[in-house]
Design a protein around this motif. Structure first.
Motif, mmCIF file in Angstrom:
data_model
loop_
_atom_site.group_PDB
_atom_site.id
_atom_site.type_symbol
_atom_site.label_atom_id
_atom_site.label_comp_id
_atom_site.label_asym_id
_atom_site.label_seq_id
_atom_site.Cartn_x
_atom_site.Cartn_y
_atom_site.Cartn_z
ATOM 1 N N CYS A 178 35.062 -35.792 10.976
ATOM 2 C CA CYS A 178 35.586 -35.765 9.777
ATOM 3 C C CYS A 178 35.983 -37.288 9.206
ATOM 4 O O CYS A 178 35.608 -37.173 7.885
ATOM 5 C CB CYS A 178 36.487 -34.999 9.982
ATOM 6 S SG CYS A 178 36.274 -33.023 10.686
ATOM 7 N N ALA A 179 36.237 -38.031 10.271
ATOM 8 C CA ALA A 179 36.502 -39.133 9.463
ATOM 9 C C ALA A 179 35.370 -39.493 8.655
ATOM 10 O O ALA A 179 35.178 -40.319 7.988
ATOM 11 C CB ALA A 179 37.803 -40.506 10.075
ATOM 12 N N LEU A 180 34.242 -40.228 9.609
ATOM 13 C CA LEU A 180 33.367 -40.739 9.614
ATOM 14 C C LEU A 180 32.339 -40.196 7.971
ATOM 15 O O LEU A 180 32.070 -40.903 6.945
ATOM 16 C CB LEU A 180 31.625 -40.871 10.448
ATOM 17 C CG LEU A 180 30.777 -41.740 9.499
ATOM 18 C CD1 LEU A 180 31.153 -42.909 10.248
ATOM 19 C CD2 LEU A 180 30.019 -40.875 11.759
ATOM 20 N N GLY A 195 41.589 -41.506 12.308
ATOM 21 C CA GLY A 195 40.498 -42.437 12.289
ATOM 22 C C GLY A 195 41.394 -43.204 13.513
ATOM 23 O O GLY A 195 40.143 -44.328 14.544
ATOM 24 N N GLU A 196 41.992 -43.115 14.946
ATOM 25 C CA GLU A 196 41.824 -43.148 16.048
ATOM 26 C C GLU A 196 40.510 -42.848 16.529
ATOM 27 O O GLU A 196 39.855 -43.371 17.743
ATOM 28 C CB GLU A 196 43.078 -43.088 16.544
ATOM 29 C CG GLU A 196 43.044 -43.494 18.168
ATOM 30 C CD GLU A 196 44.586 -43.263 18.528
ATOM 31 O OE1 GLU A 196 44.352 -42.929 19.900
ATOM 32 O OE2 GLU A 196 45.482 -42.312 18.226
ATOM 33 N N ALA A 197 40.498 -41.350 16.684
ATOM 34 C CA ALA A 197 39.579 -40.993 16.888
ATOM 35 C C ALA A 197 37.686 -41.386 16.511
ATOM 36 O O ALA A 197 37.026 -42.453 17.257
ATOM 37 C CB ALA A 197 39.060 -39.260 16.510
ATOM 38 N N LEU A 198 37.116 -41.690 15.595
ATOM 39 C CA LEU A 198 36.444 -42.825 14.647
ATOM 40 C C LEU A 198 36.364 -44.049 15.627
ATOM 41 O O LEU A 198 35.626 -44.192 15.882
ATOM 42 C CB LEU A 198 36.537 -42.995 13.469
ATOM 43 C CG LEU A 198 35.287 -43.702 12.898
ATOM 44 C CD1 LEU A 198 34.749 -42.679 13.257
ATOM 45 C CD2 LEU A 198 35.544 -43.620 11.746
ATOM 46 N N ASP A 199 37.660 -44.801 15.914
ATOM 47 C CA ASP A 199 37.942 -46.232 16.152
ATOM 48 C C ASP A 199 37.652 -45.729 18.070
ATOM 49 O O ASP A 199 36.771 -47.201 18.760
ATOM 50 C CB ASP A 199 38.789 -47.227 16.212
ATOM 51 C CG ASP A 199 39.256 -46.716 14.511
ATOM 52 O OD1 ASP A 199 38.691 -47.249 14.195
ATOM 53 O OD2 ASP A 199 40.370 -47.089 14.591
ATOM 54 N N ARG A 200 37.307 -44.663 18.212
ATOM 55 C CA ARG A 200 37.106 -44.793 19.962
ATOM 56 C C ARG A 200 35.838 -44.269 20.488
ATOM 57 O O ARG A 200 36.284 -43.782 21.363
ATOM 58 C CB ARG A 200 38.049 -44.002 20.809
ATOM 59 C CG ARG A 200 39.818 -44.938 20.468
ATOM 60 C CD ARG A 200 40.766 -44.017 21.416
ATOM 61 N NE ARG A 200 41.749 -44.695 21.526
ATOM 62 C CZ ARG A 200 43.073 -44.019 22.300
ATOM 63 N NH1 ARG A 200 42.445 -43.293 22.747
ATOM 64 N NH2 ARG A 200 44.009 -44.434 22.315
ATOM 65 N N HIS A 203 38.451 -31.420 19.243
ATOM 66 C CA HIS A 203 37.812 -31.873 20.165
ATOM 67 C C HIS A 203 37.627 -33.663 19.504
ATOM 68 O O HIS A 203 37.917 -33.926 18.235
ATOM 69 C CB HIS A 203 36.399 -32.360 20.690
ATOM 70 C CG HIS A 203 35.554 -32.697 21.803
ATOM 71 N ND1 HIS A 203 35.511 -34.204 21.410
ATOM 72 C CD2 HIS A 203 35.764 -32.498 22.938
ATOM 73 C CE1 HIS A 203 34.914 -34.170 22.279
ATOM 74 N NE2 HIS A 203 34.785 -33.151 23.671
ATOM 75 N N PRO A 204 38.083 -34.734 19.661
ATOM 76 C CA PRO A 204 37.867 -36.134 18.916
ATOM 77 C C PRO A 204 37.028 -36.018 18.752
ATOM 78 O O PRO A 204 36.570 -37.025 17.605
ATOM 79 C CB PRO A 204 38.411 -37.390 20.160
ATOM 80 C CG PRO A 204 39.133 -36.160 21.175
ATOM 81 C CD PRO A 204 38.752 -34.966 20.838
ATOM 82 N N THR A 205 35.775 -35.787 19.469
ATOM 83 C CA THR A 205 34.614 -36.471 18.899
ATOM 84 C C THR A 205 34.235 -35.527 17.404
ATOM 85 O O THR A 205 33.883 -35.665 16.232
ATOM 86 C CB THR A 205 33.538 -35.876 19.449
ATOM 87 O OG1 THR A 205 33.003 -36.672 20.733
ATOM 88 C CG2 THR A 205 31.571 -36.358 18.648
ATOM 89 N N ILE A 206 35.523 -34.319 17.378
ATOM 90 C CA ILE A 206 34.925 -33.251 15.708
ATOM 91 C C ILE A 206 35.984 -34.658 15.042
ATOM 92 O O ILE A 206 35.504 -34.144 13.437
ATOM 93 C CB ILE A 206 35.919 -32.068 16.097
ATOM 94 C CG1 ILE A 206 34.798 -31.213 17.039
ATOM 95 C CG2 ILE A 206 35.244 -31.348 14.427
ATOM 96 C CD1 ILE A 206 33.365 -30.820 16.750
#
Length: 433
Positions: free
Chosen positions: A176-178, A71-76, A169-172
């Motif tokens: 996934c979250a998306l 969730g944090e990766a998607l938020d950022r 990697h955070p974009t990965i």
């Protein structure tokens, strides 16, 4: 920069032998990965952890990425990248929804039917590489067809990155979250394929039924080892592009497309097939100019000057068609007069991009097509990833007493011909009792 290969006098039987191709020794990789996979099968995640430390230089005590981190990766995530991923997902869903298979009921004879049902596999392991580049687009291309197929359990595996605290990697993670995928593991390479295939009881990682997704030669070798224990999509090799072009093609476009594929890897193949020496010369000049201006100059130059890349000269487009069919490129661009007509005659390719406004890069991200495609000439017999990759066809056979009695003599005759009399008896006992 690209070497010239003149096939204007070549016999068609020679094409596969003489066409440029990267030398990829999967057999040598097998020697490296087979003991590793056996270790994972025997010891589970501890063997994976050891391999991750050895190959990726990072210790990962707990491989599963926490929900909060997803969730944090998607938020950022950069909003422009998020919007681009959302559009990529939307377009991929449109195309893959159209690939759904319907139940088919066939009445063979009165009272005798065969029904074909398409059932999704229960669980899949989707591999997303993380080597020289970051591939959130591969998350989309793996996850969307699995979701559309109706797979209930999806696990994503992507290499642990030292610079991101042992997580992918955070974009990965954001991709996934998306997509609503919450089972993500910080594991890459052959050990990821092994963990997907065998699971780990102590960590609650269930083994999968199918492993898909591109990777390096060790991932390809690992897929070969576990094939049969699980299903696989393909043994993906270095990426490749072939461009079939005539004198009408814009040399700056062709050069840009060859360079874009070379950007992936030093083993990436970029091949131009043309009947125009003038185009070949102009593309050479454009390649020299554009390579000097691109970001990954050394990587691109190595790929374009490698034995796997070339400008192939042919006498005409008919011979060019024979060449691209023999090559069976992962990505094929057709940039000619009447491009659609020539493209429809191609038999062997992973995906065909038709005309001057459909570059491979479009398919990599937002065409709606899938970019997980057959490489190394396997496009002669294999297809790209699709909804079908995650479905099993199951036949339901229903015959009533009259329909069975009508066909019984034929079944018994064939059973006797094969010296399997008990097969015939299993029918006879039903029609004589």
């Amino acid at each position: 920069m690209l070497r010239r290969l003149d096939l204007t006098t070549a016999a068609s039987a020679d094409l596969r032998r003489v066409l440029p191709r990267a030398r990829v020794d999967v057999h040598a990789a097998l020697e490296a990965v087979t003991p590793l996979i056996a270790d994972v099968a025997a010891r589970g995640y501890p063997a994976v952890r050891d391999a991750t430390l050895r190959f990726d230089g990072v210790d990962v005590p707990e491989p599963r990425v926490p929900d909060a981190a997803l969730g944090e990766a998607l938020d950022r995530l950069d909003p422009t990248v998020r919007d681009a991923l959302a559009e990529s997902i939307r377009r991929a869903r449109i195309v893959h929804e159209a690939q759904r298979r319907e139940v088919v009921d066939v009445q063979v004879v009165p009272g005798g039917t065969v029904t074909e049902r398409w059932v999704p596999v229960a669980r899949v392991g989707l591999y997303v590489p993380g080597g020289l580049a970051v591939y959130p687009s591969s998350v989309v291309m793996n996850v969307v067809p699995a979701q559309v197929a109706g797979v209930g359990s999806i696990a994503v595996f992507s290499p642990a990155q030292k610079e991101f605290g042992g997580r992918p990697h955070p974009t990965i993670l954001a991709a996934c979250a998306l997509l609503g995928v919450d089972e993500v593991y910080a594991v890459g390479g052959a050990q990821a394929v092994a963990l997907a295939a065998y699971g780990d009881v102590s960590l609650g990682i269930e083994p999968v039924d199918v492993v898909t997704g591109p990777g390096n030669i060790y991932v390809a070798a690992a897929k070969r080892v576990v094939r049969g224990i699980v299903g696989i999509d393909s043994e993906a090799g270095p990426t490749e592009i072939a461009v079939l072009a005539d004198a009408t093609a814009d040399p700056s476009h062709v050069a840009a497309d060859l360079i874009s594929q070379a950007e992936h890897d030093t083993l990436a193949a970029s091949v131009l097939v043309t009947d125009s020496t003038e185009l070949a010369d102009a593309v050479d000049a454009e390649v020299e100019r554009q390579v000097a201006a691109t970001k990954h100059t050394d990587r691109v130059r190595t790929a374009l000057t490698g034995e796997q890349s070339a400008v192939v000269l042919v006498t005409d487009l008919e011979q060019g068609l024979a060449v691209v069919d023999a090559y069976a490129a992962e990505h094929l661009e057709v940039i000619t007069v009447d491009a659609r007509a020539w493209a429809e005659r191609v038999r062997n390719a992973g995906c065909i991009f038709v005309g001057p406004h459909a570059p491979v890069s479009l398919g990599d991200y937002c065409a709606g097509s899938n970019h997980v495609l057959p490489t190394g000439g396997t496009g002669r017999h294999a297809s790209g990833l699709s909804v079908q990759s995650f479905l099993k066809g199951i036949h339901l056979v229903e015959y009533d007493a009259a329909a069975l009695a009508e066909v019984a003599p034929h079944v018994i005759a064939l059973a006797e011909a094969e010296d399997l009399p008990a097969h015939g008896a299993a029918v006879a006992v039903r029609v004589t009792s």
